[in-house]
Design an enzyme around this catalytic site. Structure first.
Site, PDB file in Angstrom:
ATOM      1  N   ARG A  57       6.396 -20.031  -9.462  1.00 40.21           N
ATOM      2  CA  ARG A  57       7.091 -18.768  -9.676  1.00 40.21           C
ATOM      3  C   ARG A  57       8.549 -18.934  -9.269  1.00 40.21           C
ATOM      4  O   ARG A  57       8.945 -20.008  -8.825  1.00 40.21           O
ATOM      5  CB  ARG A  57       6.434 -17.653  -8.849  1.00 40.21           C
ATOM      6  CG  ARG A  57       6.629 -17.824  -7.362  1.00 40.21           C
ATOM      7  CD  ARG A  57       5.892 -16.785  -6.554  1.00 40.21           C
ATOM      8  NE  ARG A  57       6.593 -15.506  -6.503  1.00 40.21           N
ATOM      9  CZ  ARG A  57       6.469 -14.623  -5.515  1.00 40.21           C
ATOM     10  NH1 ARG A  57       5.677 -14.893  -4.489  1.00 40.21           N
ATOM     11  NH2 ARG A  57       7.107 -13.483  -5.532  1.00 40.21           N
ATOM     12  N   ARG A  58       9.343 -17.902  -9.431  1.00 39.26           N
ATOM     13  CA  ARG A  58      10.728 -17.873  -8.970  1.00 39.26           C
ATOM     14  C   ARG A  58      11.497 -19.127  -9.387  1.00 39.26           C
ATOM     15  O   ARG A  58      12.198 -19.736  -8.572  1.00 39.26           O
ATOM     16  CB  ARG A  58      10.771 -17.776  -7.443  1.00 39.26           C
ATOM     17  CG  ARG A  58      10.170 -16.517  -6.912  1.00 39.26           C
ATOM     18  CD  ARG A  58      10.249 -16.432  -5.428  1.00 39.26           C
ATOM     19  NE  ARG A  58      10.281 -15.045  -4.995  1.00 39.26           N
ATOM     20  CZ  ARG A  58      10.360 -14.660  -3.735  1.00 39.26           C
ATOM     21  NH1 ARG A  58      10.452 -15.545  -2.789  1.00 39.26           N
ATOM     22  NH2 ARG A  58      10.388 -13.387  -3.428  1.00 39.26           N
TER      23      ARG A  58
ATOM     24  N   TYR B  30       0.824  -1.207   0.000  1.00 38.25           N
ATOM     25  CA  TYR B  30       0.000   0.000   0.000  1.00 38.25           C
ATOM     26  C   TYR B  30       0.857   1.255   0.000  1.00 38.25           C
ATOM     27  O   TYR B  30       0.446   2.296  -0.514  1.00 38.25           O
ATOM     28  CB  TYR B  30      -0.998  -0.023   1.162  1.00 38.25           C
ATOM     29  CG  TYR B  30      -2.098  -0.991   0.842  1.00 38.25           C
ATOM     30  CD1 TYR B  30      -3.052  -0.658  -0.121  1.00 38.25           C
ATOM     31  CD2 TYR B  30      -2.144  -2.240   1.397  1.00 38.25           C
ATOM     32  CE1 TYR B  30      -4.017  -1.557  -0.499  1.00 38.25           C
ATOM     33  CE2 TYR B  30      -3.112  -3.148   1.028  1.00 38.25           C
ATOM     34  CZ  TYR B  30      -4.047  -2.790   0.077  1.00 38.25           C
ATOM     35  OH  TYR B  30      -4.999  -3.688  -0.308  1.00 38.25           O
TER      36      TYR B  30
ATOM     37  N   PHE C  57       0.909  -9.248  -9.230  1.00 40.86           N
ATOM     38  CA  PHE C  57       1.538  -7.992  -8.820  1.00 40.86           C
ATOM     39  C   PHE C  57       2.158  -7.219  -9.968  1.00 40.86           C
ATOM     40  O   PHE C  57       2.564  -6.086  -9.777  1.00 40.86           O
ATOM     41  CB  PHE C  57       2.489  -8.159  -7.631  1.00 40.86           C
ATOM     42  CG  PHE C  57       3.556  -9.195  -7.763  1.00 40.86           C
ATOM     43  CD1 PHE C  57       4.508  -9.125  -8.725  1.00 40.86           C
ATOM     44  CD2 PHE C  57       3.600 -10.242  -6.847  1.00 40.86           C
ATOM     45  CE1 PHE C  57       5.487 -10.071  -8.816  1.00 40.86           C
ATOM     46  CE2 PHE C  57       4.581 -11.204  -6.933  1.00 40.86           C
ATOM     47  CZ  PHE C  57       5.529 -11.110  -7.923  1.00 40.86           C
ATOM     48  N   HIS C  58       2.204  -7.812 -11.165  1.00 37.19           N
ATOM     49  CA  HIS C  58       2.549  -6.939 -12.285  1.00 37.19           C
ATOM     50  C   HIS C  58       1.374  -6.043 -12.671  1.00 37.19           C
ATOM     51  O   HIS C  58       1.558  -5.036 -13.329  1.00 37.19           O
ATOM     52  CB  HIS C  58       3.048  -7.745 -13.484  1.00 37.19           C
ATOM     53  CG  HIS C  58       4.475  -8.173 -13.322  1.00 37.19           C
ATOM     54  ND1 HIS C  58       4.825  -9.399 -12.853  1.00 37.19           N
ATOM     55  CD2 HIS C  58       5.637  -7.508 -13.519  1.00 37.19           C
ATOM     56  CE1 HIS C  58       6.139  -9.477 -12.771  1.00 37.19           C
ATOM     57  NE2 HIS C  58       6.664  -8.342 -13.170  1.00 37.19           N
TER      58      HIS C  58
END
Ligand code: HEM
Ligand SMILES: [Cu+2]
Ligand SMILES: [Cu+2]
Lengths: 172, 295, 582
Positions: free
Chosen positions: C466-467, C256, C404-405
């Site tokens: 991911r990753r 945020y 989150f992109h």
């Protein structure tokens, strides 16, 4: 404070919808009975030696009831033990509880294409109970970065017919 | 969603992995079945081009341990960015010598990549520090092996048995068996840019040059324009920085005379999409999956 | 936080016409020192963005298998660490610091007090950045004897060079001092303007920073108390679960902290660019207060699948997270309505026809609007992440980068680019160059991100982790729910290339502008019109920052006291692990 009528209604609808999402999740927990990984697996005082702890047995598959099995899995750089060099073999129509921990770094334990997925954290034992109904093969991948060969960390679970299971008792 | 769940599993899987090995040069294990066309020791086993990349603790020499009854190879010695090395990585011994593999760190095994028929077959089970595996090598030949969990780090070794056995052999160039039939179950796209096809390279080269030329031309033109425009703009205001004038509104609307009806439509449509996708994701995708965690 | 003064004095609003006082001319000429600070911050942030794009492209091509020639798969994680650290600690922090310096100066209509304080925090942020980033890049450069291949989450026991942790700590402390600057400016303003309502932009900055102080304590404790001594060998072992819980205590509010600058722009600048005015100042304040209250007691939603944490605590975090949707849904309405107001003032009409009347050829407008649109899409995947048991489906799969992109990767990044088109001319006194490129750039980003993010979401449902440098396995295969995995990989790669090109266009425009000569008529106008419904009609209590901060602290204590106690009861360093290099 001047608020448009539409906006007031929008706030009301938004709150309703939020309560609706929460209700869905609660339904998933009480209806189909999906439980979260939590602290029930216990802790390991010396994370690098899990087998010396009461909370963890030697890696392997153990029969604990008529159709109930416990599987102790060590996730470590860069293999699942058991899982990688030999598949985890459990019978169909059984209830299997996985106990997963790591003696080195943080890993993931994801059974691809299912809802079986957990973090594996040194010092903590992840406990997951799963019902396997039909025979089949499932891939396991580590889905948390655990070092430079993280992408090679994989394994398999073989769900086999009841009568094909022999000698699964505590093999390492 | 499982790996071939219910199907003729073991077959499907092994066929697939064989195909996969052949398929993509970029997959770590690719090339395990094919030779490397060079006159390097062990067919290039320790070089960058071999599966897993270069072995950092191999300096190009083979440690001569002939005329000894028993030797030790440390498994999980320091090297390859951690405790991921066999020490020594390459040794020569006489037939009949006992080799003791001594685990110095955790989670390693000895997977035979290739060796003479009827000889040592490796030790596939993953073991921890303190474990030992010993084998007396009777069959002459070159044995190449690696650690399965740490292959990508370059954890590889070789044993040459017999003083006459050459470590450098001319190996055949890779043949066409590396071609994929496209039925790659993982569905991963093979590398487009592996340069294997001259047509692909030529097309790519042509595209690069022509796009580059267009860009260069555009850029030069743009630079000229940029300078001229800048000069003109500054002259216009005698070098002062002046803001753009505030845009005039066609009409002025105050709070009460503006009714956000269009907004209302848009946010309701958004909410509807959210709710539909939520229901699909939760009830179809999530609850429809088996098996699931129930405790 | 000594500058928090609540506004309970009687109504003595001086009839100062803010419009007039703000029209003192270009920001640069009114506040040359602040303009310089903002320029430096934006310069670092945008350079970081360029590097983020380069690394992002490398990752996307590598993990989809299209091109693996840039780095080895072991070095992939160094690149990914750099991508993440540049996002989490550099681009966002500098962008926030720059934007907030502008917003506070402009809305209080006075320069920041104590110039030395300003240079101090700018220096700390820069030093911290150099340390952390060079430790990470040391993994790629042989002549730098450091490594920090620990990704931006640095989970124990993977160990980074101590310089990395010290750098991270400096960035955090530097950001605290930047906040101090804003609070001190506010205090001075308050002395001159007793009883007046806090100007909206300053209100947003102060609430954001209160949230930031409350939450970044977590990571500060993690790094300073645990990781620095541990990486120096002073403390032999630390508890992986405790340290990651401290990280995620900060890890949700931090998103945020990245996002609220975009909100600030959507509320205060976007309506103006659309040709209208903000619909409601009071509702904007309500939204920021809700963020202050609810952002922090939610961190366990990143640990739904962590063993060692009781289900009840996870449920509390989920409830808070779901209610955190409320301020975002409110924002959606207010911001869209404000754009609608602009469109109608510009002559638009019809139930949806007004959309056509918006200035879609103004890159500042289109960038901010498209960023908001993508954020709305990200809201959906965020809800799925938040859905506790539903997290089994997506946790640590490619779904997460897909999510989150859209949020930080577009809502924040595209807003930053859009506002640069509008602010950089005001900060440099230079007219925007290559305007044509700027006009297409936001659309290109939008298309690229649609391809990449959509495919990542679906890849996540197929189970792709991911990753992971090479998500291709011998014994595991993936099946798409919608579409095939091969097609997803293709879309990710194509999307990444478009994003990279878009970023290159953006940097061309900004560098071209920056290098150009000063003077002449700008394309932009820095006035910000009054909201349609101003602060006068808002309840006074909204400006009582002390009250909201106190409630936020209470909520945090309720959500975190017991679980943290559970973790430390058996010893702060137990069960502990020694460092392990990755
Ligand atoms: C050219 C543009 C970009 C491309 C092609 C790109 C690509 C990627 C890819 C493929 C990953 C996933 C790597 C993996 O999990 O294996 C990733 C991770 C990430 N990206 Fe980007 N990205 C871009 C821009 C951005 C921007 C602008 C932001 C935020 C401001 C961002 C934030 C992140 C974050 C936070 C991660 C997660 C890192 C981690 O898991 O540790 N990216 N990016
Ligand atoms: Cu792992
Ligand atoms: Cu979060």
């Amino acid at each position: 404070m001047e608020v448009h009528r539409y906006e007031k209604i929008w706030i009301g609808i938004s709150l309703l919808v939020i309560v609706g999402w929460i209700a869905t999740v609660v339904f998933g927990a009480v209806g189909p009975g999906i439980a979260m990984v939590d602290d029930s697996g216990g802790q390991i005082a010396d994370p690098s030696n899990p087998t010396e702890s009461d909370a963890f047995r030697d890696p392997g598959v153990y029969q604990v009831g008529e159709n109930e099995y416990e599987v102790y899995v060590l996730a470590r750089q860069f293999a699942f033990q058991p899982g990688t060099s030999e598949p985890i073999r459990v019978p169909a129509n059984s209830t299997v509880t996985f106990y997963v921990t790591s003696p080195d770094v943080t890993h993931g334990f994801e059974v691809v294409g299912t809802n079986v997925n957990t973090m594996v954290i040194p010092g903590q034992v992840a406990e997951l109970t799963v019902e396997f109904d039909d025979p089949g093969r499932y891939g396991i991948v580590c889905n948390e970065y655990c070092g430079s060969a993280h992408h090679t960390m994989e394994g398999t679970i073989e769900v086999v017919e009841q009568d094909e299971v022999n000698g699964t008792e505590g093999d390492t | 969603m499982s790996v071939d769940s219910g199907g003729p599993a073991p077959d499907g899987v092994s066929r697939r992995s064989v195909l996969r090995r052949g398929a993509a040069a970029s997959v770590a294990l690719a090339g395990l079945g094919t030779g490397v066309a060079s006159a390097q020791p062990y067919g290039g086993w320790f070089t960058d081009d071999a599966p897993g990349g270069a072995t950092s603790n191999y300096d190009g020499t083979t440690v001569d341990r002939t005329c000894e009854d028993s030797i030790t190879i440390t498994v999980g010695a320091d090297g390859n960015d951690g405790s991921f090395a066999y020490d020594p990585p390459a040794v020569r011994i006489d037939p009949g010598t006992e080799v003791v593999f001594d685990w110095a760190s955790d989670t390693h095994n000895l997977v035979l990549k290739d060796g003479p028929d009827g000889g040592w077959s490796g030790y596939d089970e993953i073991q921890d520090a303190g474990f030992e595996h010993s084998h007396t090598f009777e069959t002459e030949g070159v044995y190449k092996y690696y650690c399965e969990p740490h292959l990508t780090l370059g954890m590889k070794g070789a044993v040459a048995v017999g003083s006459d056995v050459p470590t450098v052999t001319p190996t055949p160039a890779p043949s066409g068996d590396g071609e994929s039939d496209g039925d790659d179950g993982g569905g991963l796209v093979g590398p487009f840019f592996d340069g294997s096809s001259p047509i692909v390279s030529a097309t790519l080269g042509f595209l690069t040059v022509s796009v580059g030329a267009v860009f260069a031309g555009e850029l030069l033109g743009a630079l000229d324009e940029w300078r001229a425009e800048a000069r003109a703009a500054i002259e216009e205001t005698d070098g002062e920085v002046v803001e753009a004038p505030e845009t005039e509104s066609a009409r002025e609307l105050d709070h009460d005379s503006f009714v956000p009806r269009g907004t209302w439509t848009l946010v309701l449509v958004y909410l509807l999409i959210l709710a539909t996708m939520w229901v699909f994701t939760y009830f179809v995708e999530f609850l429809g999956r088996e098996p699931t965690v129930i405790g | 936080m000594s500058g928090v003064v609540d506004a309970t004095e009687t109504e003595t609003r001086t009839d100062r016409d803010r419009d007039e006082s703000l029209a003192t001319g270009v920001f640069l000429e009114a506040y040359p020192r602040e303009a310089k600070v903002v320029r430096i911050c934006f310069g670092v942030a945008l350079a970081a963005l360029g590097l983020i794009g380069v690394f992002g492209l490398v990752q996307a091509l590598h993990r989809t298998g299209f091109y693996r020639g840039f780095v080895s798969s072991a070095d992939y994680y160094t690149v990914l660490s750099a991508h993440g650290v540049l996002v989490a600690f550099v681009f966002t922090t500098f962008f926030v610091a720059g934007l907030f310096t502008w917003a506070v100066t402009l809305s209080l209509d006075r320069p920041l007090p104590h110039p030395r304080l300003t240079w101090t925090w700018l220096g700390m942020l820069s030093l911290g950045t150099v340390m952390a980033v060079s430790a990470v890049l040391g993994g790629l450069l042989d002549f730098v004897p450091m490594e920090a291949d620990v990704l931006f989450t640095f989970y124990v026991p993977l160990e980074a060079h101590p310089v990395f942790y010290v750098g991270a700590a400096l960035v955090i402390v530097g950001s605290w001092l930047a906040g101090a600057s804003y609070f001190l400016a506010y205090r001075e303003w308050r002395e001159d303007n007793p009883g007046e309502r806090i100007p909206l932009q300053t209100f947003m900055v102060l609430t954001t920073f209160l949230m930031w102080y409350l939450s970044s304590v977590g990571v500060a404790v993690e790094v300073v108390v645990f990781l620095i001594p541990w990486s120096l060998g002073i403390v032999p072992q630390v508890d992986p679960l405790l340290t990651r819980s401290l990280f995620w205590y900060f890890g949700h509010p931090v998103v945020y902290f990245w996002l609220l600058p975009a909100y600030l722009l959507w509320y205060t600048v976007l309506p103006k660019l659309a040709g209208g005015r903000l619909l409601s100042d009071p509702l904007a304040r309500v939204v920021f207060v809700l963020f202050l209250l609810l952002s922090t007691p939610t961190g366990f939603h990143h640990q739904y699948l962590d063993p060692g944490i009781a289900e009840g605590f996870k449920f509390v975090a989920m409830t808070n997270t779901m209610f955190l949707l409320l301020p975002s849904l409110l924002t959606a309405f207010t911001v869209v309505a404000s754009m609608g107001h602009g469109a109608r003032q510009r002559g638009g009409s019809g139930r949806l026809g007004w959309l056509r009347a918006l200035p879609w050829d103004d890159p500042a407008f289109s960038g901010l609007a498209l960023a908001g649109l993508m954020f709305a899409a990200g809201g959906f995947s965020g809800m799925v992440n938040a859905g506790m048991n539903l997290n089994y489906l997506v946790h640590n799969t490619l779904w997460l980068p897909g999510h989150f992109h859209l949020t930080v990767g577009t809502a924040t990044a595209l807003s930053a680019m859009a506002i640069a088109y509008w602010l950089v001319p005001q900060l440099t006194g230079k007219r925007l160059r290559f305007h044509g490129l700027a006009v297409v750039q936001p659309y290109l980003w939008f298309v690229g991100m649609t391809l990449m993010s959509n495919a990542m979401h679906r890849g996540g449902l197929a189970g792709l982790p991911r990753r992971t440098a090479e998500p291709q396995y011998d014994q595991v295969s993936f099946e798409g729910v919608v579409g095939t995995v091969g097609e997803m990989q293709l879309q990710i790669a194509v999307g990444a290339v478009l994003l990279f090109v878009s970023l290159a266009l953006f940097l061309t425009v900004i560098v071209g502008t920056w290098l150009g000569p000063r003077g002449g008529q700008l394309r932009v106008n820095g006035d910000i019109p009054e909201p349609l419904s101003g602060p006068e009609s808002a309840p006074r209590v909204l400006d009582n920052l002390r009250l909201w901060f106190a409630i936020a602290v209470v909520l945090v204590v309720l959500a975190y006291a017991l679980p943290l106690w559970d973790m430390v009861a058996d010893g702060v360093f137990q069960p502990g692990t020694p460092p392990l290099s990755p």
